[in-house]
Scaffold this active site. Sequence first.
Site, short mmCIF file in Angstrom:
data_model
loop_
_atom_site.label_atom_id
_atom_site.label_comp_id
_atom_site.label_asym_id
_atom_site.label_seq_id
_atom_site.Cartn_x
_atom_site.Cartn_y
_atom_site.Cartn_z
CD1 TRP A 1 3.24 4.67 9.85
CD2 TRP A 1 4.57 4.01 8.17
NE1 TRP A 1 4.46 4.31 10.38
CE2 TRP A 1 5.29 3.91 9.38
CE3 TRP A 1 5.20 3.65 6.99
CZ2 TRP A 1 6.61 3.45 9.43
CZ3 TRP A 1 6.51 3.20 7.04
CH2 TRP A 1 7.21 3.10 8.24
CG ASP B 1 -1.25 0.48 7.25
OD1 ASP B 1 -1.28 -0.45 8.08
OD2 ASP B 1 -0.24 1.19 7.04
CE LYS C 1 4.58 -0.83 14.00
NZ LYS C 1 4.22 -0.07 12.82
#
Length: 359
Positions: A101, A171, A195
Site C-alpha cells: 500500500w 495511511d 477495516k
Amino acid sequence: MRSILFNAGPAALPEAVLHQAAQAMIDIPGEGQSIAEISHRSRFFENVLDEFKQLFRNLLHIPESHDILIVQGGARLQFALIPLNFLPANKTAAFIDSGYWAHTAMEYASFGNQTECIASSKTQYYRQLPDFDPKKINKQLHAYLYLCSNNTIYGTQYHTFPQVDIPLIIDMSSDILSKPINFTHIDLAFACAQKNIGPAGFSVVIVKKSFLETAQTQLAPALSYKHQAAKHSNDVTNPIIAIYTALLNLRHLHDTGGVAAAQERNSQKAHSLYTELDRNSLFNAPVNPTDRSQMNVCFFAKQEQHHQAFLTYCQTQNIKGIQGHIQAGGFRASLYNAVTQEMVNELIAALRDFEKEHA
Ligand SMILES: *Cc1c(COP(=O)(O)O)cnc(C)c1O
C-alpha cells in the site's frame, strides 16, 4: 449462522451494529423513511455527520488543531488527492516503502509529480519495517514524509512514528481506532472506512488546520480538501448508509470502553495468536517480532501440502477469510476491533487440532 470472519476488508462488524443498521434500512426510528432514502441535506443526516465527527474526535482525543473530514472514495482516492493538494511542482514527496500500500501510494503520487523512496524493506520481503535514517530528509526538497502505519498485506505495524521536521502524512487505513494515537506531530492521517470504521464507501481524513492552509487552491472542488473542510464534508452526496452504519459502530466502540479498552483487547488477541503460531510445529509467523501487526497476523504452513489442507479444515470449522493476500501468500488473520477473543480462540483451536491430526 454467522461465520467466524477474519476478512482483511471489508471486515467484520459487531452483530449489534448490523441489527441496528438492518432496522434503519426499513425505517429509521422516528423518521418514517429508510436510510437508503433520506436526503443528505436533511437535519437527520446533518446530525449524523456532526455526531460522527465529534465521536471520532473524542474516541481518539484528536486536538482542535486538526480538522476531521469525511470524504467520498477509499484509500486509493486519497493516494491521488494527497499529492494534488500538498505536492507543489518544485518539491518532492519522501516515501517509506513498507509494503504494497505504501508502494502503491508512491506510484499514485508519481503521476506528473516527484517522489523519492528514502527507505524500503522490499529486499526483506517486507517482513520488517524499513530502516529509516532521518538525515535523508531534505527540508528544502521534500514537501512531506509519507508512511503507512499498518501494513495490512505483510503484517507489520509501526508502534511509534519517526520524528521529522517536515510534514508527516500517514495511511492509517487498517489500524485507526485500534489503539490511542498522539496526533500532535501528524499533519495528515487518513483511513478508508472498511477495516475498523464501518462499511466501504468513504474515508476519514484528519488534517492539521495549519497544514490544510498550505494546500493547493487551483483544484476542482470535489478534489480539494480545503473545499471539503469549508463545506463541513457535506457538499457532494455522501454514502449515507455507510456513514450511518459507521456511526452506529463508533457508538458501539464508545459503549464498550472506547479506544483504550479496544487496544487492550487487540493486544490480548494478537498475543494469543502469535504465541500459538510460535509454538505450533506446522506453522510459522515470519514477521520480525518487534514489528508484528496487532491487526493483521500473517503466517505460513511450513509444508506446502498443509496450506490447502488447513484452508479446507477451517471451512469445516466455519472459519473464513484467512487466505493471505496474493502478494504475500500464506495465511492472514485480520483481528480488527469487531473480532472477539472468542473468535480468535476458535482459530487457535483449529491450529492445534490440525497439528494433532497432521504432525
Ligand atoms: C485496504 C487498504 C488500502 C486500500 O483501500 P481502498 O479503499 O480499497 O483504496 C490502502 N491502504 C491500506 C493500509 C489498506 O489497508
